[in-house]
Design an enzyme around this catalytic site. Sequence first.
Site, PDB file in Angstrom:
ATOM      1  CB  CYS A   6      13.101   9.448   8.127  1.00  0.00           C
ATOM      2  SG  CYS A   6      13.777   8.289   6.948  1.00  0.00           S
ATOM      3  CD  GLU A  23      14.293   1.459   8.006  1.00  0.00           C
ATOM      4  OE1 GLU A  23      14.733   2.375   8.735  1.00  0.00           O
ATOM      5  OE2 GLU A  23      14.960   0.456   7.707  1.00  0.00           O
ATOM      6  CE  LYS A  42      -1.631   2.522   3.196  1.00  0.00           C
ATOM      7  NZ  LYS A  42      -1.336   3.788   2.506  1.00  0.00           N
ATOM      8  CD  GLU A  87      10.830  12.640  11.503  1.00  0.00           C
ATOM      9  OE1 GLU A  87       9.722  12.141  11.728  1.00  0.00           O
ATOM     10  OE2 GLU A  87      11.584  12.240  10.611  1.00  0.00           O
TER      11      GLU A  87
END
Length: 490
Positions: free
Chosen positions: A296, A262, A186, A393
Amino acid sequence: MIAADPPLASRLTNPALLKPPSQWGAWSPAPANFSVNDPATGGRIATVPDFEIAHVRHAIEQSHGAQKTWAAHTARTRADHLKLWFRLWLENIEDLATILTLEQGKPLAEARAEIRYGASYVEWFAEEARRLYGDIIPAPVSNQKILVTRHPVGVVAAITPWNFPNAMMARKVAPALAAGCSIVAKPAAETPLSTIAIANLAEQAGIPGEVFAVLPMTNAAAFGDEVTGNAKVAKITFTGSTAVGRKLMGQGAGQIKRFGLELGGNAPFIVFDDADLDAAVDGAIVAKFRNAGQTCVCANRIYVQSGIHDAFRDALATRIAQLRVGSGMNPDSEIGPLVSAASIGKVQALVADAVEKGATVVIGGRPIASQGHFFGPTLLTGAERSMKLATDEIFGPVAPIFRFETENEVVELANDTEYGLAAYLFSRSLSRIFHVADRLEVGMVGVNTGIISTEVAPFGGVKQSGLGREGSKYGLEDYTDLKYVCLQTQ
Ligand code: ADP
């Protein structure tokens, strides 16, 4: 079923890249479609079917049967299919890059680099497929042999984010197929077209649609619920936020699913007084501003030692001022749009919080008025650990500089986060490099470089940044289970 609107369709030399993959024909039609939009203009570029939980179930069923046939091939045969896929991937690089830029926003040059990077995993795992060696262990008794072999885990479910729609999928599908697994994937609803395109190329390379099934869908939670609860799925490989990773792992606990995760990062980027200034600035530009700061492994906190602070700040400000912002389709653009209006709001709020707590905006600091989601490349100084951007982040083109004095102080600050994905450090002292790299609680360290991703090395994190590794020989092992046979010889 996929309707590519004129701006996209007219730009492709191989429009078959966006045809519906053949296995969709075996499923009942999706009850609705959803739009894929260009973040540089907000305009629709395509509509794709919005699959539902019943389709996921069907795909898993097909995948479960197909995996056994796929795994029964020799490693050589699987490798041959992957090599052909790799060649087709590169032959279509311009179209794949155009699709990527239009649905994701990054500049075309970066999109081409991502397509090459994604392809490098397919090539690497085609090579590694034939080196999935076992072991023979000296037995504790004289009439026994102990044999260890590796076996594909089975059906894998993959969930990928929108920031690297080609490469994040490549990093999962290539090792899974090499190991003899099948995969039900997906992609993010913002960027499904890149995955559809590589799935079409996979079929062209002789990889059956049931072995690599793609399900664009807006109900991500339904996909997550099905794959974590379906006994025919052996492993979930996920790249995305820590929050969703935690949720999936909780859901999969009941069936002891294997996980590759991850997750988020909060990379420290450390510049010591003895660093090469030019190298540090180059590193900061690439580690911070690639993909408009939406990776990331992006430098999230830039720690600069007092002695080099002002020189680094001035040199970085000069370089940031030269960055050209614009649509990714414009060959001059170096910084594309952020993925959504919500991203702009989040980045703006982080800057406002930092300024309120004492940071100074040296350059940028606000969205650029235009029809897309553009944010001006930003440099902040006087950043402190109390500011939200020290823990969250940023995922945008904002570089905050934190000043530090000593090595111990910066190691403590760098590790003061729940994340542990990447870190960067710049120094000319070999002993300092080893000493600091050893103490950083991360899965990857870039020393005197801002680029660390390569198919030959293990990509992944520690702490709340995830589990498992992608790429390298270790990345293949993650798609296998060990079996040990104890053989009595007399
Ligand atoms: P991001 O902030 O990068 O969008 P997310 O973790 O929300 O990070 O999304 C990454 C991927 O996870 C996307 O494909 C998204 O659709 C998917 N996703 C989000 N929520 C869930 C969920 N509950 N179950 C499964 N997949 C999910």
